[in-house]
Structure formats: structure tokens, C-alpha cells
Write a protein that holds these residues in place. Structure first.
Motif, short mmCIF file in Angstrom:
data_model
loop_
_atom_site.label_atom_id
_atom_site.label_comp_id
_atom_site.label_asym_id
_atom_site.label_seq_id
_atom_site.Cartn_x
_atom_site.Cartn_y
_atom_site.Cartn_z
N MET A 1 0.84 -1.19 0.00
CA MET A 1 0.00 0.00 0.00
C MET A 1 0.88 1.25 0.00
SD MET A 1 -3.02 -1.31 0.05
CE MET A 1 -4.07 0.07 0.44
N LYS A 2 0.63 2.13 -0.94
CA LYS A 2 1.30 3.41 -1.00
C LYS A 2 0.22 4.49 -1.02
CE LYS A 2 5.18 3.74 -1.40
NZ LYS A 2 6.14 3.91 -0.33
N SER A 3 0.59 5.71 -0.76
CA SER A 3 -0.40 6.78 -0.72
C SER A 3 -1.06 7.00 -2.08
CB SER A 3 0.24 8.08 -0.22
OG SER A 3 1.29 8.47 -1.08
N TRP A 4 -0.41 6.58 -3.16
CA TRP A 4 -0.98 6.78 -4.49
C TRP A 4 -1.51 5.48 -5.11
CZ3 TRP A 4 4.10 7.63 -3.17
CH2 TRP A 4 5.02 6.72 -3.63
N GLY A 5 -1.64 4.42 -4.32
CA GLY A 5 -2.24 3.20 -4.83
C GLY A 5 -1.73 1.95 -4.15
N ALA A 6 -2.37 0.83 -4.50
CA ALA A 6 -1.98 -0.48 -3.97
C ALA A 6 -1.47 -1.33 -5.11
CB ALA A 6 -3.18 -1.16 -3.32
N VAL A 7 -0.50 -2.18 -4.81
CA VAL A 7 0.10 -3.04 -5.81
C VAL A 7 0.16 -4.46 -5.26
CG1 VAL A 7 2.21 -3.51 -7.10
CG2 VAL A 7 1.53 -1.17 -6.67
N GLU A 8 -0.25 -5.42 -6.10
CA GLU A 8 -0.10 -6.82 -5.71
C GLU A 8 1.34 -7.24 -5.97
OE1 GLU A 8 -1.97 -11.22 -6.55
OE2 GLU A 8 -3.02 -9.47 -7.29
N LYS B 1 1.88 7.04 -11.55
CA LYS B 1 1.00 7.62 -10.52
C LYS B 1 1.78 8.57 -9.63
CE LYS B 1 -2.18 3.72 -10.29
NZ LYS B 1 -2.65 2.60 -9.48
N ARG B 2 3.00 8.19 -9.29
CA ARG B 2 3.84 9.04 -8.44
C ARG B 2 4.19 10.34 -9.16
NH1 ARG B 2 9.36 9.93 -7.63
NH2 ARG B 2 9.86 10.45 -5.47
N ARG B 3 4.52 10.23 -10.43
CA ARG B 3 4.87 11.40 -11.24
C ARG B 3 3.68 12.37 -11.30
NH1 ARG B 3 6.59 8.84 -15.67
NH2 ARG B 3 8.68 8.71 -14.85
N LYS B 4 2.48 11.83 -11.50
CA LYS B 4 1.28 12.68 -11.54
C LYS B 4 1.04 13.34 -10.20
CE LYS B 4 -1.12 10.24 -15.23
NZ LYS B 4 -2.25 9.38 -15.57
N ARG B 5 1.25 12.59 -9.13
CA ARG B 5 1.03 13.12 -7.79
C ARG B 5 2.00 14.27 -7.49
NH1 ARG B 5 3.46 10.25 -3.85
NH2 ARG B 5 3.82 11.74 -2.23
N LEU B 6 3.20 14.17 -7.99
CA LEU B 6 4.21 15.19 -7.76
C LEU B 6 4.17 16.31 -8.80
CD1 LEU B 6 7.23 12.91 -6.81
CD2 LEU B 6 5.77 14.23 -5.28
N GLY B 7 3.17 16.29 -9.67
CA GLY B 7 3.04 17.34 -10.66
C GLY B 7 4.05 17.27 -11.77
N GLY B 8 4.44 16.05 -12.16
CA GLY B 8 5.39 15.88 -13.24
C GLY B 8 6.84 15.94 -12.82
N LYS B 9 7.11 16.18 -11.56
CA LYS B 9 8.49 16.26 -11.07
C LYS B 9 8.95 14.89 -10.60
CE LYS B 9 7.64 20.89 -9.36
NZ LYS B 9 7.50 21.70 -8.18
N GLU B 10 10.23 14.63 -10.71
CA GLU B 10 10.80 13.36 -10.21
C GLU B 10 11.27 13.53 -8.78
OE1 GLU B 10 11.04 10.18 -11.48
OE2 GLU B 10 9.65 10.99 -12.90
#
Length: 66
Positions: free
Chosen positions: A23-30, A57-66
Motif C-alpha cells: 500500500m502506498k499513498s498513491w495506490g496499492a500493488v499486488e 501515478k507518483r509522477r502525476k502526484r508530484l506534478g510531473g516532477k521526479e
């Protein structure tokens, strides 16, 4: 342990594979979870397509920044 079937901690050759969720703040992964039945050491392995999905998803959450 996934590839060698040998525990890197104790050297036992009895790993057990199960499915789990990360579980991560931007989604869950099996993920695959490999557990040594001798000492309890465990590893999580994420499928490559899930890595790409979480990265996006992480990139989108950070507004395109790495």
C-alpha cells in the motif's frame, strides 16, 4: 530468494511464495512475497508493469516532477 530458491540470510532452500499487497499513498500493488520457512526472512517482488504504473501515478502526484 525468488530466483535462487535459497535464503540469503540463513542458506535454507525452503522459501514459500505468497501474494501480498503493498500500500502506498498513491495506490496499492499486488506483489509476490517470498518467505524463508526456516528463519522468517522475506522479500517482496513487484511485477514490472506494476512498477511502471506506480511510477506514473507518483509522477502525476508530484506534478510531473521526479
Amino acid at each position: 530468494m525468488k530466483n535462487s530458491k535459497v535464503c540469503p540470510k540463513c542458506g535454507a532452500s525452503d522459501p514459500e511464495r505468497t501474494k501480498s499487497f503493498l500500500m502506498k499513498s498513491w495506490g496499492a500493488v499486488e506483489v509476490e512475497q517470498w518467505c524463508c520457512l526456516s528463519c522468517g526472512y522475506s522479500e517482496l517482488w513487484m511485477p514490472e508493469d506494476e512498477i511502471e504504473s506506480l511510477t506514473e501515478k507518483r509522477r502525476k502526484r508530484l506534478g510531473g516532477k521526479e
